[in-house]
Design a protein around this motif. Structure first.
Motif, PDB file in Angstrom:
ATOM      1  N   LEU A 238       0.821  -1.205   0.000  1.00 21.86           N
ATOM      2  CA  LEU A 238       0.000   0.000   0.000  1.00 21.86           C
ATOM      3  C   LEU A 238       0.857   1.259   0.000  1.00 21.86           C
ATOM      4  CD1 LEU A 238      -2.789  -0.973   2.572  1.00 21.86           C
ATOM      5  CD2 LEU A 238      -2.979  -0.851   0.080  1.00 21.86           C
ATOM      6  N   PHE A 239       1.979   1.201   0.714  1.00 22.65           N
ATOM      7  CA  PHE A 239       2.849   2.366   0.850  1.00 22.65           C
ATOM      8  C   PHE A 239       4.290   1.964   0.529  1.00 22.65           C
ATOM      9  CE2 PHE A 239      -0.589   2.658   4.015  1.00 22.65           C
ATOM     10  CZ  PHE A 239      -1.237   3.797   3.546  1.00 22.65           C
ATOM     11  N   PRO A 240       5.095   2.882   0.013  1.00 21.99           N
ATOM     12  CA  PRO A 240       6.496   2.564  -0.270  1.00 21.99           C
ATOM     13  C   PRO A 240       7.236   2.007   0.941  1.00 21.99           C
ATOM     14  CG  PRO A 240       5.907   4.673  -1.249  1.00 21.99           C
ATOM     15  CD  PRO A 240       4.748   4.254  -0.406  1.00 21.99           C
ATOM     16  N   ARG A 241       6.860   2.478   2.132  1.00 21.15           N
ATOM     17  CA  ARG A 241       7.512   1.983   3.347  1.00 21.15           C
ATOM     18  C   ARG A 241       7.337   0.473   3.496  1.00 21.15           C
ATOM     19  NH1 ARG A 241      11.455   3.730   6.030  1.00 21.15           N
ATOM     20  NH2 ARG A 241      10.567   5.834   6.131  1.00 21.15           N
ATOM     21  N   ASP A 242       6.228  -0.076   2.983  1.00 27.24           N
ATOM     22  CA  ASP A 242       6.014  -1.521   3.049  1.00 27.24           C
ATOM     23  C   ASP A 242       7.126  -2.274   2.318  1.00 27.24           C
ATOM     24  OD1 ASP A 242       3.656  -0.969   4.376  1.00 27.24           O
ATOM     25  OD2 ASP A 242       2.421  -1.110   2.570  1.00 27.24           O
ATOM     26  N   VAL A 243       7.644  -1.673   1.254  1.00 24.84           N
ATOM     27  CA  VAL A 243       8.708  -2.312   0.481  1.00 24.84           C
ATOM     28  C   VAL A 243       9.990  -2.403   1.308  1.00 24.84           C
ATOM     29  CG1 VAL A 243      10.136  -2.154  -1.596  1.00 24.84           C
ATOM     30  CG2 VAL A 243       7.702  -1.569  -1.712  1.00 24.84           C
ATOM     31  N   SER A 244      10.372  -1.299   1.930  1.00 23.60           N
ATOM     32  CA  SER A 244      11.601  -1.316   2.727  1.00 23.60           C
ATOM     33  C   SER A 244      11.465  -2.245   3.929  1.00 23.60           C
ATOM     34  CB  SER A 244      11.966   0.100   3.182  1.00 23.60           C
ATOM     35  OG  SER A 244      10.987   0.630   4.053  1.00 23.60           O
ATOM     36  N   LYS A 245      10.279  -2.295   4.534  1.00 24.28           N
ATOM     37  CA  LYS A 245      10.066  -3.214   5.656  1.00 24.28           C
ATOM     38  C   LYS A 245      10.213  -4.666   5.216  1.00 24.28           C
ATOM     39  CE  LYS A 245       6.981  -0.270   8.432  1.00 24.28           C
ATOM     40  NZ  LYS A 245       5.600  -0.118   8.956  1.00 24.28           N
ATOM     41  N   ALA A 246       9.675  -4.984   4.041  1.00 29.75           N
ATOM     42  CA  ALA A 246       9.788  -6.350   3.530  1.00 29.75           C
ATOM     43  C   ALA A 246      11.236  -6.702   3.210  1.00 29.75           C
ATOM     44  CB  ALA A 246       8.907  -6.521   2.293  1.00 29.75           C
ATOM     45  N   CYS A 247      11.992  -5.731   2.699  1.00 32.24           N
ATOM     46  CA  CYS A 247      13.413  -5.976   2.419  1.00 32.24           C
ATOM     47  C   CYS A 247      14.156  -6.348   3.698  1.00 32.24           C
ATOM     48  CB  CYS A 247      14.050  -4.743   1.784  1.00 32.24           C
ATOM     49  SG  CYS A 247      13.563  -4.450   0.058  1.00 32.24           S
ATOM     50  N   ALA A 248      13.846  -5.631   4.785  1.00 30.98           N
ATOM     51  CA  ALA A 248      14.496  -5.921   6.059  1.00 30.98           C
ATOM     52  C   ALA A 248      14.058  -7.262   6.624  1.00 30.98           C
ATOM     53  CB  ALA A 248      14.194  -4.798   7.054  1.00 30.98           C
ATOM     54  N   LYS A 249      12.770  -7.557   6.537  1.00 33.90           N
ATOM     55  CA  LYS A 249      12.227  -8.783   7.125  1.00 33.90           C
ATOM     56  C   LYS A 249      12.754 -10.034   6.447  1.00 33.90           C
ATOM     57  CE  LYS A 249       7.817 -11.124   8.067  1.00 33.90           C
ATOM     58  NZ  LYS A 249       6.329 -11.015   7.980  1.00 33.90           N
TER      59      LYS A 249
END
Length: 520
Positions: A238-249
């Motif tokens: 939904l938000f670009p931040r979701d992408v960076s969170k998934a990269c970290a996870k």
């Protein structure tokens, strides 16, 4: 000419696409992760079993070989496994972009003659009577998976001819409704081999799949990663931040996007745990600006950046070696493995260094044409130039490019009126038809105006009443009929349209006007 027709060290023999489900296991990577979903994950061994089970059920439900099976759902087990399972069952997969709405989906279902539609409940409910072809079985996504696994009818690897039709991907043209690009097993298999090779993918790579699986760019993320024995993490964000969170996870190593998303991602504050695992960034669906290249290389200095160019009719054509990005940030690069890229001038000859011409793609990645559309197939799929290494049928792209003396290609512009916004190819005529069908306007022209964030902004010029209430009605009607990425960012109301000497609406005059200002 720039060609890579005989790449060294690559397996050049295409296979049935479903064999990808077996490949990692044969390579000894069967216990490595293959697919990580929100609530569960599968090893390559488990993926192999799911492909076999879903294929067995599909073969029972749709026994006619070559029948079309459509999916209209968000990323999940079904949409990820179905491309291989349908291929194994001898069926043709038609993935439908989840962002599309009823009118576009009804056209696709009718055009391809789908015999099975698997979708989410809300999407099935959005369809009206007559939107689905007669005799087409409609199933909810969860129910289809449950039925398949209850049946437990496992089907072994197929012996399909690699040249058989395997998938139809619908893409917008510069005129008319979406057209179905016909892809064979060989097209998809060799595309996976090619990309896995030049991206240097390995069995410990983790690819974050943020792009729609209905796009060739998005679907290839699955196929190339699995060819290499790697793992895919599908993400509907939904938000670009979701992408960076998934990269970290997930410790993501490969991230693909289109320029508008890259712009949003460079505006984030990337935490070290999200960025350090990345090994490569890939871009297609529009050119990267010099500023964006600098932003990406600044945030991800350890990651290789791969600018790429492609078109659904030939999958992908070129990529720029990461070692050349700093010195040539605006170049399209050179041909990918299995592609032969020629620049043909207006006289039909190979253009010289620095001379503009049309990009012509030859070789085994060229699709089989447009589904049930001989006229538009003949316009785009033509005999290869006489000097082609491959010969046969080539895709004449309509894109104007030039090749410099160093062999690098550069994009010049498009010959047609295609709008490319946020990585989506949009037909102007489709927007125009939707506007006119509201009966609120009598004429409509859709144009793509250059925009730093989107690539193109969609502008709609209409002739109709200046009444404010009617203008609001048009906005609401378009929101109902068109997907979000087709919505005009600007609507310009006119009492009269400019006409050319032939009495037709002068699109060029409107384009010149709107290019110089952003409001009416």
């Amino acid at each position: 000419m720039t060609a890579n027709p005989d790449p060294q060290g690559l397996d050049q023999a295409p296979r049935p696409l479903d064999h990808l489900a077996e490949r990692a296991c044969l390579m000894g990577a069967g216990e490595r992760p293959a697919l990580v979903l929100r609530d569960e994950s599968f090893t390559h061994k488990a993926l192999k079993e799911r492909v076999a089970t879903l294929a067995g059920w599909l073969a029972r439900e749709v026994p006619e070989k070559g029948a079309r099976v459509a999916s209209w759902a968000a990323k999940g087990e079904l949409t990820c496994v179905l491309p291989l399972a349908a291929a194994r069952a001898g069926l043709v997969h038609v993935p439908i972009n989840p962002l599309l709405k009823r009118a576009q989906v009804a056209h696709i279902l009718s055009d391809c003659g789908a015999q099975l539609l698997i979708a989410t409940p809300s999407r099935l409910k959005s369809l009206d009577e007559g939107d689905v072809p007669a005799g087409c079985l409609q199933l909810e996504e969860a129910a289809a998976l449950e039925a398949a696994y209850d049946a437990s009818l496992m089907l072994g690897p197929s012996q399909a001819d690699p040249n058989e039709l395997c998938a139809i991907l619908y893409t917008s043209g510069s005129t008319g409704r979406p057209k179905g690009v016909m892809l064979s097993h060989a097209n998809l298999w060799l595309g996976a081999v090619s990309v896995a090779h030049y991206l240097k993918l390995a069995d410990d790579d983790v690819t974050l799949a943020v792009l729609p699986l209905s796009f060739d760019y998005g679907q290839n993320q699955l196929l190339s990663a699995w060819y290499a024995g790697g793992c895919v993490v599908p993400l509907d964000f939904l938000f670009p931040r979701d992408v960076s969170k998934a990269c970290a996870k997930h410790g993501v190593t490969t991230l693909a996007a289109v320029p508008p998303l890259w712009v949003q991602l460079t505006e984030l504050e990337w935490q070290e745990e999200a960025s350090t695992s990345l090994r490569r960034l890939t871009n297609s669906g529009g050119a990267l600006t010099i500023e964006l290249v600098e932003g990406l290389t600044g945030i991800f200095p350890q990651a290789d950046l791969y600018p790429m160019y492609g078109l659904t009719e030939a999958f992908r054509s070129t990529y720029l070696d990461p070692e050349l990005v700093d010195a040539h940030p605006t170049s399209m690069g050179t041909a990918i493995p299995f592609a032969e890229i020629m620049v043909i001038d207006d006289d039909g000859e190979v253009a010289g260094p620095g001379e503009e011409g049309e990009l012509v793609h030859c070789g085994p990645l060229v699709a089989q044409g447009y589904w049930q559309d001989a006229v538009r197939t003949a316009e785009r799929f033509k005999p290869a130039p006489a000097s082609s290494h491959y010969g046969g049928t080539a895709v004449w792209s309509g894109d104007r490019v030039k090749r410099e003396a160093n062999g690098l290609l550069y994009f010049v512009g498009r010959r047609d009126a295609m709008i490319k916004s946020a990585g989506n190819r949009i037909s102007p005529q489709e927007i125009e038809e939707a506007a006119i069908s509201t009966d609120l306007v009598v004429e409509a022209v859709a144009l793509g105006i250059a925009d730093d964030r989107l690539g193109h902004k969609v502008h709609l010029v209409v002739r109709g009443t200046q009444d404010q209430q009617e203008q609001s009605k048009l906005r609401r009607a378009l929101l109902k009929e068109l997907p979000n990425f087709m919505q005009p960012q600007e609507i310009h109301w006119r009492e009269a349209m400019p006409l050319n000497p032939n009495g037709k609406i002068d699109r060029n005059a409107l384009y010149r006007e709107l290019s110089g200002k952003n409001a009416s």
